[in-house]
Design an enzyme around this catalytic site. Structure first.
Site, PDB file in Angstrom:
ATOM      1  N   SER A 266       0.826  -1.200   0.000  1.00  0.00           N
ATOM      2  CA  SER A 266       0.000   0.000   0.000  1.00  0.00           C
ATOM      3  C   SER A 266       0.862   1.252   0.000  1.00  0.00           C
ATOM      4  O   SER A 266       2.034   1.218   0.340  1.00  0.00           O
ATOM      5  CB  SER A 266      -0.899   0.010   1.236  1.00  0.00           C
ATOM      6  OG  SER A 266      -1.710   1.146   1.215  1.00  0.00           O
TER       7      SER A 266
ATOM      8  N   HIS B 131      -8.452  -2.959   3.444  1.00  0.00           N
ATOM      9  CA  HIS B 131      -7.827  -1.644   3.648  1.00  0.00           C
ATOM     10  C   HIS B 131      -8.402  -0.634   2.640  1.00  0.00           C
ATOM     11  O   HIS B 131      -8.736   0.496   2.985  1.00  0.00           O
ATOM     12  CB  HIS B 131      -6.305  -1.776   3.493  1.00  0.00           C
ATOM     13  CG  HIS B 131      -5.595  -0.482   3.245  1.00  0.00           C
ATOM     14  ND1 HIS B 131      -5.578   0.123   2.007  1.00  0.00           N
ATOM     15  CD2 HIS B 131      -4.897   0.337   4.067  1.00  0.00           C
ATOM     16  CE1 HIS B 131      -4.909   1.262   2.096  1.00  0.00           C
ATOM     17  NE2 HIS B 131      -4.480   1.408   3.331  1.00  0.00           N
ATOM     18  N   ASN B 132      -8.505  -1.056   1.398  1.00  0.00           N
ATOM     19  CA  ASN B 132      -8.995  -0.128   0.372  1.00  0.00           C
ATOM     20  C   ASN B 132     -10.464   0.221   0.598  1.00  0.00           C
ATOM     21  O   ASN B 132     -10.876   1.352   0.364  1.00  0.00           O
ATOM     22  CB  ASN B 132      -8.787  -0.717  -1.023  1.00  0.00           C
ATOM     23  CG  ASN B 132      -7.323  -0.675  -1.434  1.00  0.00           C
ATOM     24  OD1 ASN B 132      -6.444  -0.620  -0.588  1.00  0.00           O
ATOM     25  ND2 ASN B 132      -7.061  -0.702  -2.715  1.00  0.00           N
TER      26      ASN B 132
ATOM     27  N   GLU C 216     -10.507   2.695   3.280  1.00  0.00           N
ATOM     28  CA  GLU C 216     -10.039   3.962   2.675  1.00  0.00           C
ATOM     29  C   GLU C 216     -11.216   4.673   1.960  1.00  0.00           C
ATOM     30  O   GLU C 216     -11.386   5.883   2.088  1.00  0.00           O
ATOM     31  CB  GLU C 216      -8.926   3.615   1.688  1.00  0.00           C
ATOM     32  CG  GLU C 216      -8.361   4.736   0.878  1.00  0.00           C
ATOM     33  CD  GLU C 216      -7.407   4.183  -0.195  1.00  0.00           C
ATOM     34  OE1 GLU C 216      -6.499   3.386   0.145  1.00  0.00           O
ATOM     35  OE2 GLU C 216      -7.565   4.548  -1.370  1.00  0.00           O
TER      36      GLU C 216
ATOM     37  N   LYS D  19      -5.428  -6.313   2.198  1.00  0.00           N
ATOM     38  CA  LYS D  19      -5.200  -5.136   1.330  1.00  0.00           C
ATOM     39  C   LYS D  19      -6.539  -4.656   0.748  1.00  0.00           C
ATOM     40  O   LYS D  19      -6.809  -3.453   0.675  1.00  0.00           O
ATOM     41  CB  LYS D  19      -4.215  -5.492   0.211  1.00  0.00           C
ATOM     42  CG  LYS D  19      -4.034  -4.393  -0.848  1.00  0.00           C
ATOM     43  CD  LYS D  19      -3.292  -3.196  -0.299  1.00  0.00           C
ATOM     44  CE  LYS D  19      -3.377  -1.892  -1.047  1.00  0.00           C
ATOM     45  NZ  LYS D  19      -3.326  -1.781  -2.432  1.00  0.00           N
TER      46      LYS D  19
HETATM   47  P1  NBP Z   1       0.354  -1.714 -13.967  1.00  0.00           P
HETATM   48  O1  NBP Z   1      -0.725  -2.298 -13.166  1.00  0.00           O
HETATM   49  O2  NBP Z   1       0.039  -0.588 -14.878  1.00  0.00           O
HETATM   50  O3  NBP Z   1       1.021  -2.896 -14.839  1.00  0.00           O
HETATM   51  C1  NBP Z   1       2.033  -2.616 -15.768  1.00  0.00           C
HETATM   52  C2  NBP Z   1       3.084  -3.708 -15.743  1.00  0.00           C
HETATM   53  O4  NBP Z   1       2.482  -4.972 -16.005  1.00  0.00           O
HETATM   54  C3  NBP Z   1       4.114  -3.482 -16.829  1.00  0.00           C
HETATM   55  O5  NBP Z   1       5.365  -3.864 -16.334  1.00  0.00           O
HETATM   56  C4  NBP Z   1       3.637  -4.417 -17.921  1.00  0.00           C
HETATM   57  O6  NBP Z   1       4.633  -4.808 -18.814  1.00  0.00           O
HETATM   58  C5  NBP Z   1       3.197  -5.583 -17.090  1.00  0.00           C
HETATM   59  N1  NBP Z   1       2.357  -6.554 -17.781  1.00  0.00           N
HETATM   60  C6  NBP Z   1       1.102  -6.459 -18.225  1.00  0.00           C
HETATM   61 BR1  NBP Z   1       0.084  -4.938 -18.200  1.00  0.00          BR
HETATM   62  N2  NBP Z   1       0.634  -7.588 -18.768  1.00  0.00           N
HETATM   63  C7  NBP Z   1       1.655  -8.460 -18.675  1.00  0.00           C
HETATM   64  C8  NBP Z   1       1.804  -9.794 -19.076  1.00  0.00           C
HETATM   65  N3  NBP Z   1       0.823 -10.473 -19.635  1.00  0.00           N
HETATM   66  N4  NBP Z   1       2.992 -10.370 -18.868  1.00  0.00           N
HETATM   67  C9  NBP Z   1       3.992  -9.690 -18.279  1.00  0.00           C
HETATM   68  N5  NBP Z   1       3.914  -8.414 -17.865  1.00  0.00           N
HETATM   69  C10 NBP Z   1       2.750  -7.803 -18.060  1.00  0.00           C
HETATM   70  O7  NBP Z   1       1.597  -1.280 -13.044  1.00  0.00           O
HETATM   71  P2  NBP Z   1       1.609  -0.555 -11.620  1.00  0.00           P
HETATM   72  O8  NBP Z   1       0.677   0.610 -11.554  1.00  0.00           O
HETATM   73  O9  NBP Z   1       3.045  -0.351 -11.312  1.00  0.00           O
HETATM   74  O10 NBP Z   1       1.026  -1.666 -10.624  1.00  0.00           O
HETATM   75  C11 NBP Z   1       1.615  -2.946 -10.492  1.00  0.00           C
HETATM   76  C12 NBP Z   1       0.745  -3.758  -9.541  1.00  0.00           C
HETATM   77  O11 NBP Z   1       0.726  -3.102  -8.267  1.00  0.00           O
HETATM   78  C13 NBP Z   1      -0.726  -3.862  -9.976  1.00  0.00           C
HETATM   79  O12 NBP Z   1      -1.245  -5.094  -9.584  1.00  0.00           O
HETATM   80  C14 NBP Z   1      -1.395  -2.757  -9.209  1.00  0.00           C
HETATM   81  O13 NBP Z   1      -2.776  -2.988  -9.013  1.00  0.00           O
HETATM   82  C15 NBP Z   1      -0.618  -2.796  -7.907  1.00  0.00           C
HETATM   83  N6  NBP Z   1      -0.607  -1.542  -7.157  1.00  0.00           N
HETATM   84  C16 NBP Z   1      -0.532  -0.361  -7.791  1.00  0.00           C
HETATM   85  C17 NBP Z   1      -0.523   0.834  -7.058  1.00  0.00           C
HETATM   86  C18 NBP Z   1      -0.403   2.171  -7.744  1.00  0.00           C
HETATM   87  O14 NBP Z   1      -0.536   3.194  -7.038  1.00  0.00           O
HETATM   88  N7  NBP Z   1      -0.165   2.218  -9.040  1.00  0.00           N
HETATM   89  C19 NBP Z   1      -0.598   0.771  -5.664  1.00  0.00           C
HETATM   90  C20 NBP Z   1      -0.637  -0.459  -5.038  1.00  0.00           C
HETATM   91  C21 NBP Z   1      -0.645  -1.607  -5.801  1.00  0.00           C
HETATM   92  P3  NBP Z   1       4.885  -3.956 -20.158  1.00  0.00           P
HETATM   93  O15 NBP Z   1       5.775  -2.837 -19.759  1.00  0.00           O
HETATM   94  O16 NBP Z   1       5.525  -4.922 -21.068  1.00  0.00           O
HETATM   95  O17 NBP Z   1       3.545  -3.489 -20.664  1.00  0.00           O
END
Ligand code: NBP
Length: 467
Positions: free
Chosen positions: A128, A185-186, A189, A182
């Site tokens: 988180s 938590h959301n 939130e 988690k």
């Molecule tokens: P995203 O949720 O936007 O995912 C992007 C990543 O996933 C890229 O590295 C992309 O690779 C990869 N990807 C996808 Br899309 N499909 C794929 C596949 N079939 N095989 C391999 N790689 C794949 O990224 P994020 O916002 O950094 O979040 C990552 C995780 O953390 C998610 O589950 C999200 O829900 C969670 N999370 C996010 C936050 C936040 O604030 N953003 C907070 C807490 C948790 P590519 O570059 O090749 O497209």
């Protein structure tokens, strides 16, 4: 070349920041991304860091010390299964896969069982705090077996947020427990955010308070029992001016709330396991209502109602709002914690609710001084059935119920929607009612569907021929 301590695949914003956090804490990290160029760009942007660039999954696996620890930070859903399927032929039994995305907890349950059957270790963990949390210290909610957690515990402790010196990470429970917490938590939130939004709406519409003054009021509240990240950022938001127009930015933002779905999972699961969480549900409903702006705007012209301002004592209303917000927050957390208790029983998670509140004190969106009190309440009584029954919280809600009733009354009189406040009061009143009108509901069910009912004066189930 020495091996990397841990690997991370999925170098979007969360993955990159977690890698930098691990590296800053002295770990060598193997990095991989489906689109290789992103990995190259990331490594090139951080020269001199302990990063091992991996162009393929085979390189990635080969770069890791044994037993291997690999963290997946890709989009939740089928992508996680996809990455696991590609990794498995490259791994050895005993290696640890960590899914750090926002996975649905039942997917994590399934993955944990499938991987255990194949001899692999698995942790599904909530992370988180968004991108800043990932970089500077998130709250981490891992679910898995203790032997699996032991392999990664030092790294998680090092990178986690610290609250009063304590790391904001603990093994939540087995399998999907971490992702469940988690999700909850959301949901909590969502409840906090809806209550703050309604407080703003009442001050803005009932009293016509300016944004600057709103900023001052929230900043002052942040010095007291409401001290929290969300109140702090709310104060800052009201002060922010749009650089282009010079106007307050908050006034220029379209009033349609978005969501990524994890809060919705909380409500869906609460319905599945039969736990009332009306304030969290109301928060979700309020977002859905806001998102229907296209209907609301024409409706506002025909469905008229009260529009007048509050004519009473301004300071009295502001102070009642502060008390009502605190009481409604207690009611909302009581619902969230009751949901965790029920889920613990339903899914066999055996969670320490006090510890969960403790790891939410830092690195996550709901971090707040108030969580210390929840930790204390569960330390006093690990089996506390409802937060409102704790001695301390009981005093708080009893003292503040008049304020909450006053706010709900005022919002109703002025026609200002207050779904979250109303639901919190409804929860409090229903929970403290010894005889609810469900006797009539049972009679109706028996009347139209022969569903039977129980009686107060004798044991057993009864059916009546009502006609
Ligand atoms: P995203 O949720 O936007 O995912 C992007 C990543 O996933 C890229 O590295 C992309 O690779 C990869 N990807 C996808 Br899309 N499909 C794929 C596949 N079939 N095989 C391999 N790689 C794949 O990224 P994020 O916002 O950094 O979040 C990552 C995780 O953390 C998610 O589950 C999200 O829900 C969670 N999370 C996010 C936050 C936040 O604030 N953003 C907070 C807490 C948790 P590519 O570059 O090749 O497209």
């Amino acid at each position: 070349m020495s091996k990397a301590n841990i690997g991370l695949t999925g170098l979007a914003v969360m993955g990159q920041n977690l890698v930098l956090n691990m590296e800053r804490n002295g770990y060598t990290v193997a990095v991989h991304n489906r689109t290789t160029q992103k990995m190259r760009d990331f490594v090139a942007a951080h020269p001199g860091k302990r990063l091992v660039a991996c162009e393929s999954l085979a390189d990635f696996v080969a770069a890791l010390e044994r037993p291997r620890k690999l963290m997946i930070m890709v989009q939740a859903g089928p992508s996680v299964d996809n990455v696991i399927a590609q990794l498995l032929p490259l791994l050895e039994p005993g290696d640890l896969i960590i899914d750090g995305g926002n996975s649905y907890f039942l997917d994590t349950e399934r993955r944990a069982k499938e991987l255990a059957a194949k001899g692999f270790r698995f942790i599904g963990t909530g992370v988180s705090g968004g991108e800043e949390g990932a970089l500077k210290g998130p709250s981490i909610m891992p679910g898995g077996e203790p032997e699996a957690y032991d392999l990664v515990k030092d790294i998680f402790v090092a990178i986690s947020a610290k609250a009063e010196g304590e790391p904001c990470v603990t093994l939540i429970g087995p399998r999907g427990a971490g992702h469940y917490v988690k999700t909850a938590h959301n949901g909590i939130e969502y409840g906090d955010m809806a209550l703050i939004a309604e407080t703003y709406d009442i001050m803005h519409r009932a009293l016509g308070i300016s944004n600057d003054e709103l900023g001052d009021i929230f900043a002052e509240w942040n010095q007291g029992e409401l001290l929290s990240y969300l109140i702090e950022i709310t104060a800052a938001i009201f002060k922010k001016r749009d650089p282009e127009t010079g106007k307050h930015l908050v006034d220029l933002i379209v009033d349609e709330a978005g969501q990524k779905g994890t809060g919705k999972w909380t409500s869906q699961n609460a319905l599945d396991i039969g736990v009332p969480i009306p304030t969290i549900n109301a928060a979700l409903e309020a977002r859905l209502l806001s998102a229907n702006r296209v209907e609301r705007i024409p409706a506002s012209r025909v469905l008229t109602g009260p529009t007048s301002r509050y004519t009473g004592d301004k300071q009295k209303l502001i102070s009642a709002l502060r008390d009502a917000l605190y009481m409604a927050k207690i009611c909302s957390y009581a619902q969230g914690m009751a949901l965790l208790r029920a889920a613990g029983k339903e899914y066999g998670y055996q969670m320490d609710y006090g510890k969960i509140a403790a790891i939410w004190r830092g690195g996550c969106i709901i971090r707040a001084q108030f969580l210390n009190r929840i930790t204390d309440a569960f330390r006093r009584n690990p089996d506390l059935p409802n937060l409102m029954l704790d001695e301390g919280f009981k005093e708080d809600v009893l003292k503040r119920q008049d304020a909450l009733r006053f706010i709900v009354r005022t919002a109703t009189d002025l026609g200002i929607p207050a779904l979250a406040f109303m639901s919190a009061l409804g929860y409090f009143d229903a929970y403290r009612t010894d005889r609810l009108p469900a006797n009539l509901t049972q009679a109706q069910r028996d009347y139209f569907g022969a569903h039977t009912y129980r009686r107060l004066d004798k044991e057993g189930w009864f059916h009546t021929e009502w006609i």
